[in-house]
Design an enzyme around this catalytic site. Structure first.
Site, mmCIF file in Angstrom:
data_model
loop_
_atom_site.group_PDB
_atom_site.id
_atom_site.type_symbol
_atom_site.label_atom_id
_atom_site.label_comp_id
_atom_site.label_asym_id
_atom_site.label_seq_id
_atom_site.Cartn_x
_atom_site.Cartn_y
_atom_site.Cartn_z
ATOM 1 C CD GLU A 103 11.781 -39.185 107.903
ATOM 2 O OE1 GLU A 103 12.629 -39.666 108.694
ATOM 3 O OE2 GLU A 103 11.878 -38.050 107.409
ATOM 4 C CG ASP A 105 9.853 -37.069 105.218
ATOM 5 O OD1 ASP A 105 9.541 -37.532 106.319
ATOM 6 O OD2 ASP A 105 11.024 -36.955 104.825
ATOM 7 C CD GLU A 107 11.116 -32.152 105.230
ATOM 8 O OE1 GLU A 107 11.724 -31.851 106.260
ATOM 9 O OE2 GLU A 107 11.683 -32.490 104.170
#
Length: 289
Positions: A103, A105, A107
């Site tokens: 993953e 990311d 955010e």
């Protein structure tokens, strides 16, 4: 001369119109994404040119890409939830499936009105993350659209904002650090309530009187290797030069200088300096940085 100049102007105008049409048709959310949850809170608008996600007390919403990718340069423009967005998280990331997933990311942690958004980044490989870096931004990400990019090739991952690199995660498998390189990933995004941790560690709760909270997306572009039926659209035996400059791209001196500027002025957390969190010693990649 006048007629030549006029014809040149006409040609230039036609080329400009053609470029605009190509840019407009290059990204279409109907073609590229599926809204996967939210009971209508996710919407594709403007003939596929804009996508919006909303959050209210009952539910958030999210979408995912139709394609899976194994390496690529992914760009998306986002305009984040304005005003008092405390407790909300807008997540935009690449992820594979399974218990040992990979993953990458972005955010965006909501804020009280007047406070800066926090941009939270992380890299998971083989199901293991704990590689957080956090930043403030040098602009208001709710006032207009800005481009958030992930460049992911076999040597490195580079996170960029409006073309300015904010983080580089290099492939350091040679010293035992797993690197995401074998699992194809989809693009995901979601807008959800995380007031148990998102704003000041959960001290500030979501003010539902401000809902619905809405984030908007446009100008998606993927210059990437599409994974389909167990194979990549980038031939493994083809020279890197045929896969696009991004496939072997690294940071030049100007990019490294901009990265240092971001780290010196806008980084607010780096796992590689958090000795309390790693009493047995910092992760091996931190010693190489």
């Amino acid at each position: 001369m006048a007629s030549l100049s006029t014809s040149n102007s006409t040609l230039l105008m036609a080329l400009m119109v053609g470029c605009v049409m190509m840019a407009a048709s290059a990204s279409n959310f109907y073609q590229d994404f599926d809204i996967t949850w939210g009971d209508g809170r996710g919407k594709i608008l403007n003939n596929g040119q804009v996508l919006s996600l909303s959050l209210d007390k009952a539910s958030g919403s999210g979408f995912q890409s139709k394609n899976e990718y194994l390496f690529g340069k992914i760009d998306m423009q986002l305009k984040l939830v304005p005003g008092n967005s405390a407790g909300t998280v807008t997540a935009y990331y690449l992820s594979s499936k399974g218990s040992t997933w990979d993953e990458i990311d972005f955010e965006f942690l909501g804020n009280l009105s007047g406070d800066p958004y926090i941009l939270h980044t992380n890299v998971f490989s083989q199901g293991k993350g704990n590689r957080e870096q956090q930043f403030y931004l040098w602009f208001d990400p709710t006032a207009d659209f800005h481009t958030y990019s992930i460049l992911w090739n076999p040597q490195r991952i580079i996170f960029s904002v409006d073309g300015t690199p904010i983080r580089e995660f290099k492939n350091m498998e040679s010293i035992g650090v797993p690197f995401p390189k074998n699992q194809p990933m989809r693009i995901y995004s979601s807008l959800w309530n995380a007031d148990d941790w998102a704003t000041r560690g959960g001290l500030v709760k979501t003010d539902w009187s401000q809902s619905p909270f809405t984030a908007s997306y446009r100008n998606f572009n993927a210059d990437a290797c599409v994974w389909s039926n167990g194979a990549s659209s980038c031939k493994s035996n083809a020279p890197s030069s045929t896969k696009g400059a991004w496939f072997s791209q690294e940071m030049d001196s100007a990019s490294q200088q901009r990265l240092r500027w971001v780290h010196n002025n806008y980084m607010i957390y780096n796992y590689c300096t958090d000795a309390k969190r790693f009493p047995q010693g910092l992760p091996p990649e931190c010693k190489m940085a």
